[in-house]
Design an enzyme around this catalytic site. Structure first.
Site, PDB file in Angstrom:
ATOM      1  N   ASP A  37      -3.910  -8.433  -4.557  1.00  0.00           N
ATOM      2  CA  ASP A  37      -4.187  -9.474  -3.564  1.00  0.00           C
ATOM      3  C   ASP A  37      -4.322 -10.847  -4.204  1.00  0.00           C
ATOM      4  O   ASP A  37      -3.968 -11.854  -3.595  1.00  0.00           O
ATOM      5  CB  ASP A  37      -5.460  -9.129  -2.775  1.00  0.00           C
ATOM      6  CG  ASP A  37      -5.153  -8.116  -1.687  1.00  0.00           C
ATOM      7  OD1 ASP A  37      -4.196  -8.347  -0.923  1.00  0.00           O
ATOM      8  OD2 ASP A  37      -5.841  -7.087  -1.622  1.00  0.00           O
ATOM      9  N   GLU A  56     -10.333 -10.984  -5.771  1.00  0.00           N
ATOM     10  CA  GLU A  56      -8.934 -10.868  -5.358  1.00  0.00           C
ATOM     11  C   GLU A  56      -8.521 -11.983  -4.391  1.00  0.00           C
ATOM     12  O   GLU A  56      -7.420 -11.989  -3.870  1.00  0.00           O
ATOM     13  CB  GLU A  56      -8.655  -9.488  -4.748  1.00  0.00           C
ATOM     14  CG  GLU A  56      -9.617  -9.069  -3.660  1.00  0.00           C
ATOM     15  CD  GLU A  56      -9.353  -7.649  -3.152  1.00  0.00           C
ATOM     16  OE1 GLU A  56      -8.296  -7.070  -3.457  1.00  0.00           O
ATOM     17  OE2 GLU A  56     -10.219  -7.122  -2.424  1.00  0.00           O
ATOM     18  N   HIS A 100       0.825  -1.198   0.000  1.00  0.00           N
ATOM     19  CA  HIS A 100       0.000   0.000   0.000  1.00  0.00           C
ATOM     20  C   HIS A 100       0.864   1.254   0.000  1.00  0.00           C
ATOM     21  O   HIS A 100       0.494   2.272  -0.574  1.00  0.00           O
ATOM     22  CB  HIS A 100      -0.940  -0.028   1.205  1.00  0.00           C
ATOM     23  CG  HIS A 100      -2.297   0.440   0.844  1.00  0.00           C
ATOM     24  ND1 HIS A 100      -3.093  -0.229  -0.049  1.00  0.00           N
ATOM     25  CD2 HIS A 100      -2.971   1.552   1.191  1.00  0.00           C
ATOM     26  CE1 HIS A 100      -4.216   0.445  -0.213  1.00  0.00           C
ATOM     27  NE2 HIS A 100      -4.158   1.526   0.531  1.00  0.00           N
ATOM     28  N   CYS A 103      -8.089  -3.927 -11.777  1.00  0.00           N
ATOM     29  CA  CYS A 103      -7.718  -2.667 -11.128  1.00  0.00           C
ATOM     30  C   CYS A 103      -6.455  -2.803 -10.285  1.00  0.00           C
ATOM     31  O   CYS A 103      -6.035  -1.841  -9.644  1.00  0.00           O
ATOM     32  CB  CYS A 103      -8.870  -2.134 -10.284  1.00  0.00           C
ATOM     33  SG  CYS A 103      -9.265  -3.190  -8.888  1.00  0.00           S
TER      34      CYS A 103
HETATM   35  C1  PEP Z   1      -5.914  -5.333  -5.394  1.00  0.00           C
HETATM   36  O1  PEP Z   1      -5.812  -6.077  -4.419  1.00  0.00           O
HETATM   37  O2  PEP Z   1      -5.465  -5.595  -6.525  1.00  0.00           O
HETATM   38  C2  PEP Z   1      -6.547  -4.010  -5.257  1.00  0.00           C
HETATM   39  C3  PEP Z   1      -6.781  -3.245  -6.291  1.00  0.00           C
HETATM   40  O3  PEP Z   1      -6.842  -3.587  -4.010  1.00  0.00           O
HETATM   41  P1  PEP Z   1      -5.742  -3.047  -2.971  1.00  0.00           P
HETATM   42  O4  PEP Z   1      -4.459  -2.815  -3.702  1.00  0.00           O
HETATM   43  O5  PEP Z   1      -6.315  -1.802  -2.407  1.00  0.00           O
HETATM   44  O6  PEP Z   1      -5.670  -4.173  -1.994  1.00  0.00           O
HETATM   45 MG    MG Z   2      -6.908  -5.750  -2.633  1.00  0.00          MG
END
Ligand code: PEP
Ligand code: MG
Length: 581
Positions: A458, A434, A191, A505
């Site tokens: 994820d 995910e 993150h 995404c």
């Molecule tokens: C992901 O897990 O790919 C996602 C877009 O969510 P985050 O990166 O916020 O976990």
């Molecule tokens: Mg995620």
């Protein structure tokens, strides 16, 4: 000059003085004192050494009383270092000859010692270097005292070098004052990396131990595009990077030229290209780069860094801000997704868990905390009366969970109806895919929702059991893994069979080596970090779908991640060489 290689997580290059943060966040700037201040600087050092020595003796006693003499002895050894004549002579020398401040001289001398110990290549001595850091910390604590400078109160631009930065620390950085950052720990889809991207700060993580080799104020270069940290750069390298930085600025203005070109393949198929955002203000970044809307609005920042939960109105205002910036475009609001790598826990997340990555996080938390969850749902529904809003649930691993989410959403709709508050009765509902179980159950899930969004960050982590934030897992952790490709393929097929929309995404969608593959697998929507929008748009415009289908079919036949990556690099090089360099 020393060139260190890490994991590139936020593109761009930056040059500047280092601000070294150890785990306590000390700032150790390279500063000099006037000739008449040298003696008082030496005096400051003496006072600090004495106080640090007393502190270590006190800890020695405490440890010996609590745990036994053996443990006290560790700190007795520290205390002796504060009186060590050769260390004192070295620091004195730096103050007298170079006229460095006492704190800088201490940090410089200690780092030299650490370097020597680590260079011996013996585990025993490497571990001893941790003791030296502890000793340094004690002296600096006495020298700097209250002058500890918080990172968010910087007065001049710097490059931050740290062991690690948490997502919240990263979010608190002032992007006007932080040219770039580089850390010893961290992984590609952490993150922290995502936030660096969102804030458009060049960043490299997972460099391994390097802090012993630098001092605050040293001139360094961060190359966030190639994952390099360059210490003590020579003149030619500085010039090369200054030119790169300048052309980077020019390139930014060139992207504006293609802002209004549609992300359409060579054979005329219009791809929907959305932006991922964390803060409402980033909706501007999406607009500036010609996105079709916001494909993922991560709402975690509404909750972190505060003592109370956000009110319904605070949610509502944030969503309205995004809507206003987007005009008629759509925004996918993802409900709260905290836990494990994301902001650890919030005040209400319950007792500490042994394995938070597999624990009470994200949608699991929301489904056990109805008032909290319903507050957000109510605000999303209220905002839906004013524009094209969609709701999406994160970390869904079973059908039961999505049904519970829909049940609660229906309850909130009823409440709003009773209160005569307007909302979109047909608010589109989506789920992130995910977790591998969700990918495997995609055909059933597709009957429950209006759209899928594949969260590869994820999905890769849970498919390969490889922590997305751990630099030691960087080779294993890759979307190129055949298991991940097969899951994505399966999810796209399930969505197509059911006639629902699907996009990707995760960070994978912003990496140009995967664009051909994803289009070839059948994706017609991508949502990427705003920084990556221009490049992904550019590559989409160079792809023909027949070619992409052939590439995807070939990639699906490969058996190792390395083969997939090499193959996709070659194919990408063919149509846009600069994307692979
Ligand atoms: C992901 O897990 O790919 C996602 C877009 O969510 P985050 O990166 O916020 O976990
Ligand atoms: Mg995620």
């Amino acid at each position: 000059m020393q060139i260190l290689r890490g994991i590139p997580v936020s593109q761009g290059v930056a040059l500047g003085p280092a601000l070294v943060l150890d785990s306590e966040g000390f700032r150790i700037p390279q500063q000099r004192v006037g000739p008449d201040q040298v003696e008082s600087e030496i005096q400051r050092l003496r006072v600090a050494l004495k106080a640090a020595g007393e502190g270590a003796r006190a800890t020695e006693k405490e440890m010996a009383d609590q745990l036994g003499r053996k443990y006290g002895a560790i700190f007795a050894a520290h205390a002796m270092l504060f009186e060590d004549p050769s260390l004192i002579a070295e620091v004195d020398g730096l103050i007298r000859k170079e006229r460095f401040t006492a704190e800088y001289a201490v940090s410089r001398a200690m780092r030299e010692y650490v370097k020597v110990l680590q260079g011996l290549g013996d585990q025993f001595f490497t571990h001893r270097s941790a003791d030296l850091f502890d000793v340094e910390k004690r002296i600096l604590h006495h020298l700097l005292g209250d002058q500890r400078e918080a990172v968010h109160r910087l007065t001049e631009p710097v490059v931050i070098l740290a062991v690690d930065l948490s997502p919240s620390e990263t979010a608190a950085l002032d992007s006007g004052k932080v040219f770039a950052f580089a850390t010893e720990h961290g992984g590609r889809a952490s993150h922290t990396a995502i936030i660096a991207n969102a804030m458009e700060i060049p960043a490299v993580v997972g460099l391994g131990n390097f802090l012993a080799d630098v001092s605050g104020g040293d001139f360094v270069i961060v190359d966030g595009t190639h994952g390099l940290l360059i210490l003590d750069p020579d003149a030619a390298t500085i010039e090369k990077y200054q030119n790169l930085r300048n052309s980077q600025r020019q390139q930014a203005s060139r992207w504006v030229v293609q802002r209004d070109l549609p992300p359409q393949t060579k054979d005329g198929v219009r791809i929907m290209l959305f932006g991922n955002i964390e803060f409402p203000s980033e909706a501007d970044h999406c607009q500036e780069r010609g996105a079709d809307g916001v494909g993922l609005y991560r709402t975690e920042f509404l909750y972190v860094g505060r003592k109370t939960d956000p009110t319904e109105d605070e949610h509502f205002q944030a969503y309205m801000t995004v809507l206003k910036k987007l005009g008629n475009q759509s925004v996918v609001i993802r409900t709260l997704d905290v836990g494990a790598d994301k902001f650890g826990s919030l005040p209400w997340t319950g007792p500490e868990e042994k394995n938070p990555y597999l624990g009470m996080r994200s949608i699991r938390l929301c489904l056990r905390n109805w008032p909290l969850f319903k507050t957000q749902l109510r605000a999303i529904l209220r905002a839906s009366a004013f524009g094209d809003i969609r709701v999406m649930f994160p970390m869904v691993s079973t059908l039961q969970e999505i049904r519970e989410c829909k049940f609660l959403l229906a309850e909130v709709k009823e409440d709003l109806q009773e209160d005569k508050i307007a909302f979109n009765k047909d608010l589109p509902v989506g789920t992130m895919i995910e977790v591998p179980s969700a990918a495997l159950m995609a055909d059933s899930l597709a009957r429950e929702v209006d759209f899928f969004s594949i969260g590869t960050n994820d999905l890769v982590q849970y498919t390969l059991a490889a922590d997305r934030t751990n630099e030691l897992m960087a080779t294993l952790y890759t979307p190129s893994d055949p298991a991940v490709l097969r899951l994505i393929h399966r999810v796209v097929q399930a969505a197509d069979n059911q006639g629902i929309e699907v996009n990707v995404c995760g960070e994978m969608s912003g990496d140009p080596i995967y664009t051909m593959l994803l289009l070839g697998l059948g994706l017609r929507q991508l949502s990427v970090t705003p920084q990556n929008l221009p490049e992904i748009k550019k590559i989409i415009r160079l792809i023909s779908l027949d070619d992409a289908r052939r590439v995807a079919a070939e990639a699906l036949n490969l058996e190792t991640a390395r083969d997939v990556t090499n193959y996709l690099r070659d194919q990408t090089r063919r149509i846009l060489p600069e994307a692979v360099e």
